[in-house]
Scaffold this active site. Structure first.
Site, PDB file in Angstrom:
ATOM      1  N   HIS A 152       0.826  -1.206   0.000  1.00  0.00           N
ATOM      2  CA  HIS A 152       0.000   0.000   0.000  1.00  0.00           C
ATOM      3  C   HIS A 152       0.859   1.254   0.000  1.00  0.00           C
ATOM      4  O   HIS A 152       2.044   1.209   0.302  1.00  0.00           O
ATOM      5  CB  HIS A 152      -0.983   0.028   1.177  1.00  0.00           C
ATOM      6  CG  HIS A 152      -0.344   0.145   2.526  1.00  0.00           C
ATOM      7  ND1 HIS A 152       0.042  -0.950   3.264  1.00  0.00           N
ATOM      8  CD2 HIS A 152      -0.026   1.229   3.279  1.00  0.00           C
ATOM      9  CE1 HIS A 152       0.559  -0.547   4.415  1.00  0.00           C
ATOM     10  NE2 HIS A 152       0.543   0.781   4.449  1.00  0.00           N
TER      11      HIS A 152
ATOM     12  N   GLU B 105      -8.550   5.175   9.622  1.00  0.00           N
ATOM     13  CA  GLU B 105      -8.022   4.844   8.306  1.00  0.00           C
ATOM     14  C   GLU B 105      -9.055   4.164   7.432  1.00  0.00           C
ATOM     15  O   GLU B 105     -10.008   3.563   7.923  1.00  0.00           O
ATOM     16  CB  GLU B 105      -6.798   3.950   8.408  1.00  0.00           C
ATOM     17  CG  GLU B 105      -7.129   2.526   8.792  1.00  0.00           C
ATOM     18  CD  GLU B 105      -5.957   1.593   8.622  1.00  0.00           C
ATOM     19  OE1 GLU B 105      -5.955   0.827   7.644  1.00  0.00           O
ATOM     20  OE2 GLU B 105      -5.052   1.628   9.465  1.00  0.00           O
TER      21      GLU B 105
ATOM     22  N   GLN C  40      -3.903   3.512   1.462  1.00  0.00           N
ATOM     23  CA  GLN C  40      -4.306   3.621   2.860  1.00  0.00           C
ATOM     24  C   GLN C  40      -4.428   5.101   3.180  1.00  0.00           C
ATOM     25  O   GLN C  40      -3.437   5.830   3.135  1.00  0.00           O
ATOM     26  CB  GLN C  40      -3.266   2.970   3.774  1.00  0.00           C
ATOM     27  CG  GLN C  40      -3.621   3.112   5.246  1.00  0.00           C
ATOM     28  CD  GLN C  40      -2.472   2.686   6.127  1.00  0.00           C
ATOM     29  OE1 GLN C  40      -1.333   3.074   5.895  1.00  0.00           O
ATOM     30  NE2 GLN C  40      -2.768   1.884   7.135  1.00  0.00           N
TER      31      GLN C  40
ATOM     32  N   HIS D 297       3.918   7.241   3.532  1.00  0.00           N
ATOM     33  CA  HIS D 297       4.848   6.117   3.483  1.00  0.00           C
ATOM     34  C   HIS D 297       4.482   5.172   2.345  1.00  0.00           C
ATOM     35  O   HIS D 297       3.400   5.244   1.787  1.00  0.00           O
ATOM     36  CB  HIS D 297       4.879   5.356   4.815  1.00  0.00           C
ATOM     37  CG  HIS D 297       3.592   4.655   5.157  1.00  0.00           C
ATOM     38  ND1 HIS D 297       2.539   5.294   5.797  1.00  0.00           N
ATOM     39  CD2 HIS D 297       3.179   3.387   4.932  1.00  0.00           C
ATOM     40  CE1 HIS D 297       1.553   4.432   5.964  1.00  0.00           C
ATOM     41  NE2 HIS D 297       1.915   3.263   5.442  1.00  0.00           N
TER      42      HIS D 297
ATOM     43  N   GLU E 205       7.526   0.731   5.021  1.00  0.00           N
ATOM     44  CA  GLU E 205       6.905  -0.271   5.875  1.00  0.00           C
ATOM     45  C   GLU E 205       7.033  -1.633   5.202  1.00  0.00           C
ATOM     46  O   GLU E 205       6.964  -1.732   3.982  1.00  0.00           O
ATOM     47  CB  GLU E 205       5.427   0.081   6.064  1.00  0.00           C
ATOM     48  CG  GLU E 205       4.661  -0.864   6.959  1.00  0.00           C
ATOM     49  CD  GLU E 205       3.204  -0.465   7.116  1.00  0.00           C
ATOM     50  OE1 GLU E 205       2.519  -1.123   7.904  1.00  0.00           O
ATOM     51  OE2 GLU E 205       2.748   0.480   6.437  1.00  0.00           O
TER      52      GLU E 205
END
Length: 172
Positions: free
Chosen positions: A7, A43, A60, A84, A134
């Site tokens: 994502h 979220e 996201q 991110h 991530e």
């Protein structure tokens, strides 16, 4: 090792307005939502496509529910935008250790629970050419999640610590 882009995390001031933009503009629908009170975020995961490894790729969208949350502080400093990038992996534990062995700071000593019961960790942006990165191992698939919100605060996407890898912080 890494199998896909899991994502892209996008910080926003108004989750509902941002979801509506992506729905109206691109036709993306909400696949999953959750709230994490401890981390101060709400979220929405918008599913983009299935992937060859059995996972999926998502956008996201992250909205702070407190100004003092990590996402709230990031928004105050940077405004809305990409927060991110997350890469999918079959084994976040093994891959984060291999990356740590290459000199990249891994922000959590042990992977944590993330969105949709995934296991996650973050890599320090200063070691990744300015990109907060991530690593995600998706939870085993059962019934597909839907847009019902989980208000337990136990799940969600963590925002990494603002200081050092030794900082402890529960996941979103």
């Amino acid at each position: 090792m890494l199998t896909r882009i899991d994502h892209i995390g996008i910080a926003c001031f108004d989750l509902d307005k941002t979801v509506e933009f992506y729905r109206a503009t691109y036709g993306f629908e909400v696949f999953h939502t959750e709230v994490n009170e401890e981390q101060g975020v709400r979220e929405a995961m918008l599913k983009i496509n299935e992937t060859s490894d059995g996972g999926a790729s998502y956008l996201q969208l992250l909205e702070p529910i407190r100004e003092d949350s990590a996402v709230g502080k990031w928004l105050a400093k940077n405004g809305e935008g990409v927060h991110h990038i997350a890469f999918g992996t079959a084994d976040v534990d093994t891959d984060s250790e291999a990356i740590r062995d290459k000199g990249v700071r891994v922000l959590y000593e042990e992977p944590r629970r993330g969105s949709m019961n995934s296991r996650i960790t973050f890599l320090h942006p200063k070691d990744c050419h300015g990109v907060l990165t991530e690593l995600v191992t998706a939870a085993p698939r059962t019934a597909a999640p839907h847009a019902a919100e989980d208000r337990s605060g136990a799940a969600g996407e963590p925002t990494p610590p603002a200081t050092t890898p030794s900082t402890t912080q529960a996941d979103h």
